[in-house]
Design an enzyme around this catalytic site. Structure first.
Site, short mmCIF file in Angstrom:
data_model
loop_
_atom_site.label_atom_id
_atom_site.label_comp_id
_atom_site.label_asym_id
_atom_site.label_seq_id
_atom_site.Cartn_x
_atom_site.Cartn_y
_atom_site.Cartn_z
N ASP A 67 0.81 -1.22 0.00
CA ASP A 67 0.00 0.00 0.00
C ASP A 67 0.85 1.27 0.00
O ASP A 67 2.07 1.22 0.19
CB ASP A 67 -0.96 -0.01 1.21
CG ASP A 67 -0.28 -0.40 2.51
OD1 ASP A 67 0.95 -0.42 2.57
OD2 ASP A 67 -1.00 -0.67 3.49
N ASN A 136 -7.58 -2.62 13.96
CA ASN A 136 -8.98 -2.93 13.65
C ASN A 136 -9.07 -4.16 12.73
O ASN A 136 -10.12 -4.43 12.15
CB ASN A 136 -9.69 -1.72 13.01
CG ASN A 136 -9.01 -1.27 11.73
OD1 ASN A 136 -8.06 -1.90 11.26
ND2 ASN A 136 -9.49 -0.19 11.14
N HIS A 138 -7.23 -4.64 10.00
CA HIS A 138 -6.95 -4.42 8.58
C HIS A 138 -5.63 -5.07 8.16
O HIS A 138 -4.72 -5.26 8.97
CB HIS A 138 -7.01 -2.93 8.20
CG HIS A 138 -5.90 -2.05 8.66
ND1 HIS A 138 -6.11 -0.76 9.08
CD2 HIS A 138 -4.57 -2.24 8.76
CE1 HIS A 138 -4.96 -0.20 9.39
NE2 HIS A 138 -4.01 -1.08 9.21
N GLU A 143 -9.73 -1.84 5.11
CA GLU A 143 -10.40 -1.52 6.36
C GLU A 143 -11.64 -2.42 6.55
O GLU A 143 -12.16 -2.99 5.59
CB GLU A 143 -10.85 -0.05 6.35
CG GLU A 143 -9.69 0.95 6.26
CD GLU A 143 -8.95 1.16 7.59
OE1 GLU A 143 -8.77 0.18 8.35
OE2 GLU A 143 -8.56 2.31 7.85
C1 GLP Z 1 -0.54 0.39 8.60
C2 GLP Z 1 -0.21 -0.42 7.35
C3 GLP Z 1 -0.43 -1.89 7.57
C4 GLP Z 1 0.19 -2.31 8.89
C5 GLP Z 1 -0.51 -1.61 10.01
C6 GLP Z 1 -0.01 -2.01 11.39
O1 GLP Z 1 -1.84 0.85 8.63
N1 GLP Z 1 -0.93 -0.01 6.20
O2 GLP Z 1 0.10 -2.62 6.47
O3 GLP Z 1 0.10 -3.69 9.05
O4 GLP Z 1 -0.31 -0.21 9.83
O5 GLP Z 1 1.12 -1.28 11.72
P1 GLP Z 1 2.08 -1.58 12.91
O6 GLP Z 1 2.95 -2.71 12.45
O7 GLP Z 1 2.87 -0.32 13.07
O8 GLP Z 1 1.25 -1.92 14.08
#
Ligand code: GLP
Length: 246
Positions: A67, A136, A138, A143
């Site tokens: 992404d 959440n 995702h 989402e």
């Molecule tokens: C972002 C990314 C996700 C990632 C998520 C969790 O929103 N788009 O790909 O998995 O955050 O992030 P973290 O690893 O910092 O908890």
């Protein structure tokens, strides 16, 4: 689904890096699907260390990231391009021409989605997709309540995601409100998936995702339907699991 229980973040990172290494060694010209966020940073650091020791060669590897924020340029230090370059690509011998990330600056969302899906098709699909987990549920930026059958598309980020990611920005108003993301369909087409999770703040959602019903309400729950998923999570992230789960 295989579950590897790690002691802590470091152990999770090493175990995940081992799985990615195995992929690169077994298929030097593989396609790695890569993720951003704080969870995979230790995994990338471990891979860099092994590359420096001479144990890994990324010269033929191609990558496709999950992404990118919409509206951020590559040189914006919050863009996922910048993240990948500075946390991984600049320290390994990957050819930058072989790396792919959605173009957050393409104003035509339909065209960008179609272009990115074509890039992945032209690569022959993703061999191993690394995933973190949003609070959440995702994955990528898919989402809750997003349709499972989508390819790459533009999403409106949920307030909870904007809130969770504001820690990286000067203020909440600077967090982009939209992103381009591989869809659940794209992610499910990866030949193998590696989900990593660390910390108690992921415990509840990790349990819901892996042990609860498969529902768009918890996007990561769809991973239960994939036939080659490996989960590496540390003790804190697994604190809601009992020994009969998975
Ligand atoms: C972002 C990314 C996700 C990632 C998520 C969790 O929103 N788009 O790909 O998995 O955050 O992030 P973290 O690893 O910092 O908890």
């Amino acid at each position: 689904m295989r579950l590897y229980r790690a002691k802590d973040y470091k152990d999770m990172s090493r175990k995940a890096a081992n799985i990615i290494s195995a992929q690169v060694i077994m298929k030097p010209n593989c396609v790695l699907g890569l993720a951003t966020g704080s969870t995979p940073i230790g995994t990338y650091q471990q891979l860099i260390e092994w590359y420096r020791k001479g144990d890994l060669d990324f010269s033929e590897v191609h990558t496709a990231n999950l992404d990118e924020y919409r509206g951020l340029t590559k040189d914006n230090d919050q863009s996922y391009y910048y993240f990948m370059y500075h946390n991984f690509f600049k320290d390994i011998n990957i050819d930058m021409a072989n790396t792919n990330i959605p173009d957050g600056m393409n104003p035509d969302s339909a065209a960008e989605a179609a272009r990115y899906d074509q890039v992945i098709r032209d690569l022959g699909g993703v061999d191993l997709q690394l995933l973190g987990l949003g609070h959440n549920g995702h994955i990528g930026f898919n989402e809750p309540e997003e349709a499972f059958e989508k390819g790459t598309h533009c999403v409106d980020l949920q307030p909870s995601t904007i809130e969770a990611n504001k820690r990286f920005f000067a203020s909440i108003d600077d967090v982009p409100k939209q992103a381009y993301t591989m869809g659940i369909k794209t992610i499910m087409q990866a030949k193998k998936i590696l989900l990593i999770a660390s910390g108690e703040d992921k415990a509840q959602i990790l349990h819901e995702a892996l042990c609860g019903p498969v529902t768009p309400h918890v996007p990561a729950s769809i991973l239960q339907m994939h036939n080659d998923v490996t989960v590496v999570a540390d003790e804190a992230a697994l604190s809601k699991f009992d020994k009969f789960d998975l």
